[in-house]
Design an enzyme around this catalytic site. Structure first.
Site, PDB file in Angstrom:
ATOM      1  N   CYS A 128       6.166 -11.109  36.176  1.00  0.00           N
ATOM      2  CA  CYS A 128       4.761 -11.014  35.281  1.00  0.00           C
ATOM      3  C   CYS A 128       3.719 -10.718  35.919  1.00  0.00           C
ATOM      4  CB  CYS A 128       4.877 -12.497  34.473  1.00  0.00           C
ATOM      5  SG  CYS A 128       5.210 -13.706  35.695  1.00  0.00           S
ATOM      6  N   HIS A 241      -1.565 -15.174  32.566  1.00  0.00           N
ATOM      7  CA  HIS A 241      -1.922 -14.968  33.916  1.00  0.00           C
ATOM      8  C   HIS A 241      -3.454 -14.103  33.886  1.00  0.00           C
ATOM      9  CE1 HIS A 241       1.665 -16.620  34.890  1.00  0.00           C
ATOM     10  NE2 HIS A 241       2.432 -15.691  35.266  1.00  0.00           N
TER      11      HIS A 241
HETATM   12  N1  NAP Z   1       7.928 -17.228  32.295  1.00  0.00           N
HETATM   13  C1  NAP Z   1       7.480 -16.155  32.733  1.00  0.00           C
HETATM   14  O1  NAP Z   1       6.185 -15.946  32.553  1.00  0.00           O
HETATM   15  C2  NAP Z   1       8.192 -15.151  33.102  1.00  0.00           C
HETATM   16  C3  NAP Z   1       7.752 -13.767  33.324  1.00  0.00           C
HETATM   17  C4  NAP Z   1       8.434 -12.839  33.741  1.00  0.00           C
HETATM   18  C5  NAP Z   1       9.992 -13.182  33.955  1.00  0.00           C
HETATM   19  N2  NAP Z   1      10.440 -14.216  34.061  1.00  0.00           N
HETATM   20  C6  NAP Z   1      11.902 -14.710  34.474  1.00  0.00           C
HETATM   21  O2  NAP Z   1      12.502 -14.990  33.128  1.00  0.00           O
HETATM   22  C7  NAP Z   1      13.768 -15.747  33.592  1.00  0.00           C
HETATM   23  C8  NAP Z   1      13.501 -16.853  32.563  1.00  0.00           C
HETATM   24  O3  NAP Z   1      12.237 -17.723  32.666  1.00  0.00           O
HETATM   25  P1  NAP Z   1      11.759 -18.837  31.614  1.00  0.00           P
HETATM   26  O4  NAP Z   1      10.190 -19.000  32.103  1.00  0.00           O
HETATM   27  O5  NAP Z   1      12.053 -18.274  30.207  1.00  0.00           O
HETATM   28  O6  NAP Z   1      12.694 -20.047  32.089  1.00  0.00           O
HETATM   29  P2  NAP Z   1      13.079 -21.269  31.309  1.00  0.00           P
HETATM   30  O7  NAP Z   1      12.033 -21.665  30.230  1.00  0.00           O
HETATM   31  O8  NAP Z   1      13.554 -22.541  32.305  1.00  0.00           O
HETATM   32  O9  NAP Z   1      14.294 -20.585  30.572  1.00  0.00           O
HETATM   33  C9  NAP Z   1      15.535 -20.506  31.308  1.00  0.00           C
HETATM   34  C10 NAP Z   1      16.863 -20.100  30.294  1.00  0.00           C
HETATM   35  O10 NAP Z   1      17.908 -19.961  31.041  1.00  0.00           O
HETATM   36  C11 NAP Z   1      18.933 -20.910  30.672  1.00  0.00           C
HETATM   37  N3  NAP Z   1      20.031 -21.304  31.667  1.00  0.00           N
HETATM   38  C12 NAP Z   1      19.433 -21.940  32.770  1.00  0.00           C
HETATM   39  N4  NAP Z   1      20.538 -22.242  33.516  1.00  0.00           N
HETATM   40  C13 NAP Z   1      21.633 -21.513  32.744  1.00  0.00           C
HETATM   41  C14 NAP Z   1      22.931 -21.528  33.229  1.00  0.00           C
HETATM   42  N5  NAP Z   1      23.535 -22.043  34.155  1.00  0.00           N
HETATM   43  N6  NAP Z   1      23.871 -21.045  32.151  1.00  0.00           N
HETATM   44  C15 NAP Z   1      23.412 -20.276  31.107  1.00  0.00           C
HETATM   45  N7  NAP Z   1      22.031 -20.389  30.867  1.00  0.00           N
HETATM   46  C16 NAP Z   1      21.048 -20.980  31.729  1.00  0.00           C
HETATM   47  C17 NAP Z   1      18.155 -21.898  29.909  1.00  0.00           C
HETATM   48  O11 NAP Z   1      19.163 -22.532  28.961  1.00  0.00           O
HETATM   49  P3  NAP Z   1      19.069 -23.948  28.816  1.00  0.00           P
HETATM   50  O12 NAP Z   1      17.960 -24.355  27.714  1.00  0.00           O
HETATM   51  O13 NAP Z   1      20.390 -24.472  28.083  1.00  0.00           O
HETATM   52  O14 NAP Z   1      18.844 -24.591  30.156  1.00  0.00           O
HETATM   53  C18 NAP Z   1      17.098 -21.347  29.117  1.00  0.00           C
HETATM   54  O15 NAP Z   1      17.747 -20.835  28.026  1.00  0.00           O
HETATM   55  C19 NAP Z   1      13.269 -16.228  34.946  1.00  0.00           C
HETATM   56  O16 NAP Z   1      14.253 -15.557  35.830  1.00  0.00           O
HETATM   57  C20 NAP Z   1      12.052 -15.891  35.324  1.00  0.00           C
HETATM   58  O17 NAP Z   1      11.630 -15.762  36.599  1.00  0.00           O
HETATM   59  C21 NAP Z   1       9.652 -15.333  33.492  1.00  0.00           C
END
Ligand code: NAP
Length: 335
Positions: A128, A241
């Protein structure tokens, strides 16, 4: 038209917004399935007026899937992307795991859409903090070639997912009540504090988040000679951000020229009226797809330097919007 789209990580901070964007942008799909961990199995998600159960992520879940958009932790993306590709799906992945792999294009549609054509099943969306910076860099780079960037980030807690969002709210409430709070996403209290570390130590005193900004920028522009010096800081802001960016270009770019270049670029909005207190801020950029730029001024410390302030919704252009735009690009490229 995509027959079946799988949204992997559908319950997460980014996944929820991908779902919303697919609906609001009327993404051309016939069928959708929502995948997450076993913790979420059976939860119901409403899409286009219909309720769908969340399914547990497993290899068989990708049978018949044409396109998967993934927003999961890195280790989950490492595992599931090959499952999907082996079954004939194309994966647009938001995690950090695949971004720097040679055979994986790293795409921001406004910058390098042609790179998406060379995918071998997986396309990555950048970090991001990188995405909003490279969008801001693009018009200046095209006009005057950027050689050097110094950037400091002020990153929102939603960048650490749902757990990060909760930590700020619950940690702040606890701090105001004088009670202890056990932070889940951060190593230090984020309420009423700043944390000058995002990610782990990577090299030469820089963190993994900072080195992502270096390497991803060079990969997206296809130019390893662009020098980037980042400092990434977590701040007690829920979403969006902010970045203070200084660029040095081959030739001098005036403030007037830079402002016009930014204004003409799709996906950038300029808000720049210091005298009247108008500039981009996290609260006013929330739930918006654009990259907002203000405080555009000459760098007082170099001959060809320009400095500016840049704010963007990390869950939107920094993640979900960019991934959906890549998916839309794929649809256009295959028709
Ligand atoms: N947040 C940001 O601003 C942002 C920006 C760019 C990229 N990203 C990237 O996008 C990705 C997701 O980020 P997020 O912020 O959305 O994180 P998050 O809110 O923690 O969501 C993670 C997701 O992954 C699922 N998950 C976790 N462990 C799993 C497993 N073992 N098997 C299947 N599903 C699983 C979770 O499901 P459950 O709900 O069932 O646990 C949830 O749906 C990360 O790699 C992050 O680095 C994030």
């Amino acid at each position: 038209m995509i027959e079946t789209l799988a949204l992997v990580g559908a319950t997460g901070a980014v996944g929820q917004i991908v779902r919303d964007l697919l609906e609001r942008r009327n993404f051309p799909l016939q069928r959708i399935k929502f995948l997450a961990s076993a913790r979420s199995a059976g939860k119901q998600i409403t899409f286009r007026g219909e309720s769908h159960p969340v399914e547990t992520l497993c290899p068989e879940a990708f049978e018949g899937v044409d396109l998967a958009i993934g927003s999961t932790p890195d280790d989950v993306a490492e595992q599931f992307a090959p499952w999907a590709v082996e079954r004939g799906a194309v994966v647009v992945d938001e995690s950090g795991f695949w971004r720097m792999h040679d055979h994986v294009p790293l795409v921001v549609p406004e910058i390098n859409p042609e790179a998406a054509r060379n995918h071998q099943g997986i396309i990555s969306s950048p970090n991001c903090s990188t995405t909003q910076m490279v969008v801001a860099m693009k018009p200046l780079h095209d006009a005057a070639r950027i050689r050097r960037v110094v950037v400091s980030t002020y990153q929102a807690t939603s960048g650490a997912g749902v757990a990060g969002e909760q930590d700020l709210e619950l940690g702040s409430r606890a701090a105001l009540a004088g009670e202890p709070y056990d932070y889940q996403a951060f190593a230090h209290p984020i309420a009423f504090n700043l944390i000058p570390q995002i990610g782990s130590h990577k090299q030469a005193g820089y963190t993994s988040e900072e080195m992502k900004m270096v390497w991803e920028t060079q990969k997206i522009f296809g130019d390893p000679s662009i020098r980037v010096c980042p400092t990434c800081v977590r701040v007690p802001v829920t979403n969006c951000h902010s970045e203070s960016i200084m660029v040095e270009t081959d030739r001098k770019v005036s403030v007037a020229e830079a402002t016009q270049l930014f204004r003409d670029f799709p996906g950038i909005t300029v808000i720049d009226d210091l005298a009247n207190g108008e500039y981009p801020m996290p609260l006013s950029s929330n739930e918006n797809d654009d990259v907002f730029i203000g405080r555009i001024r000459e760098d007082l410390s170099s001959d060809h330097g320009l400095t500016f302030w840049c704010v963007s919704d990390n869950l939107r252009k920094g993640a979900a919007t960019n991934a959906v735009q890549i998916a839309e690009l794929l649809c256009r490229q295959t028709t």
